[in-house]
Design a protein around this motif. Sequence first.
Motif, PDB file in Angstrom:
ATOM      1  N   LEU A 148       0.612  -1.153   0.069  1.00 33.70           N
ATOM      2  CA  LEU A 148       0.017   0.106  -0.006  1.00 33.70           C
ATOM      3  C   LEU A 148       0.857   1.385   0.164  1.00 33.70           C
ATOM      4  N   ILE A 155      -9.005   2.498  -0.350  1.00 31.11           N
ATOM      5  CA  ILE A 155      -8.398   1.227  -0.254  1.00 31.11           C
ATOM      6  C   ILE A 155      -9.168  -0.140  -0.598  1.00 31.11           C
ATOM      7  N   LEU A 177     -12.769  -5.147   5.249  1.00 23.98           N
ATOM      8  CA  LEU A 177     -13.134  -3.855   5.951  1.00 23.98           C
ATOM      9  C   LEU A 177     -14.033  -3.471   6.842  1.00 23.98           C
ATOM     10  N   ARG A 186     -11.825   5.239   1.918  1.00 25.22           N
ATOM     11  CA  ARG A 186     -10.624   5.741   2.900  1.00 25.22           C
ATOM     12  C   ARG A 186      -9.349   5.792   1.804  1.00 25.22           C
ATOM     13  N   SER A 187      -8.539   6.750   1.766  1.00 26.60           N
ATOM     14  CA  SER A 187      -7.180   6.802   0.684  1.00 26.60           C
ATOM     15  C   SER A 187      -6.501   5.844   1.678  1.00 26.60           C
ATOM     16  N   ALA A 188      -5.566   5.055   1.042  1.00 25.09           N
ATOM     17  CA  ALA A 188      -4.427   3.899   1.598  1.00 25.09           C
ATOM     18  C   ALA A 188      -3.586   4.823   2.211  1.00 25.09           C
ATOM     19  N   LEU A 191      -4.105   5.715   6.012  1.00 26.21           N
ATOM     20  CA  LEU A 191      -4.173   4.472   7.060  1.00 26.21           C
ATOM     21  C   LEU A 191      -2.979   4.564   7.936  1.00 26.21           C
ATOM     22  N   ILE A 196      -3.572  -0.667   9.359  1.00 22.60           N
ATOM     23  CA  ILE A 196      -2.937  -1.539   8.372  1.00 22.60           C
ATOM     24  C   ILE A 196      -2.584  -2.910   9.248  1.00 22.60           C
TER      25      ILE A 196
END
Length: 271
Positions: A148, A155, A177, A186-188, A191, A196
């Motif tokens: 990622l 994600i 999820l 959500r944007s990786a 995180l 993660i």
Amino acid sequence: MPELPEVETYRRFIDETSLYQPIAEIEVQDPKRQLQVDLDDFRRALLGNQFTGTNRIGKQLFLLTANGPMVTMHFGMTGDVAFYRAEADTPRFARAVFHFQSGFRFAFVDSRKFGRIGLTPSVEAFRQQKKLGPDALTLSTEELTQGLAKKKSAIKPLLLDQRIAPGVGNWIADEVLFQAQLEPERSALSLLPAEIDRLATSIREVLETAIAAEAIYRDFPSHYLIHAREWDEAPVATTPNAHLNCPRCQRLIQKKYVGGRATYFCPHCQQ
Ligand SMILES: [Zn+2]
């Protein structure tokens, strides 16, 4: 469609039935369509040879042999495996049949013929050629963090990327999820390391649960989102009165499209 859990059950079935038996004959019904190598080469590599073990990356199965290349199998939309003895027991859609000297037969069964069979020198060669990441069933937090890294996109589509977590299909990504309580868009990049880690743990747990239930969805634990899904192509009926409420907070599950794929989530539990 056979996903990682189904392919893992096929792999274990082959281990239990089809190893260490010399191959006496091979039939392939539609080699031009389903065999990725020349039929003569395929027969030459395998007649008199025997399967000695199996391997799997995501939905890709490998049958190791005593001499020479290994057989690759991808099950497409409807692939399955069978083991039997009598000609009369041949499954209707058996597309490739391996006859063992023992008299038993192993068949690759596939009604819609999207499955593929081939040869490869090694799992590693195949992995590099297809750019497959580390198998999702044993994916570590470190491997997921690497996969990622620097990815800005949502994600959910990243989880479906075979370079990151091969074997995670659409329903599995939603379940993972949900269990990790992360919003699918959500944007990786946003995180946190702890998130993660939670995600990697959920990937392994959901897959292990699915394999333990032999991919029979109605046998999944009641806290799974899968019971609140509407199946477009209904692989197996879940509970007869499938409700669409979150198994955690009882609020309504919502559906939206993320990266073009139908996505089920609980807006309350996944923030
Ligand atoms: Zn909820």
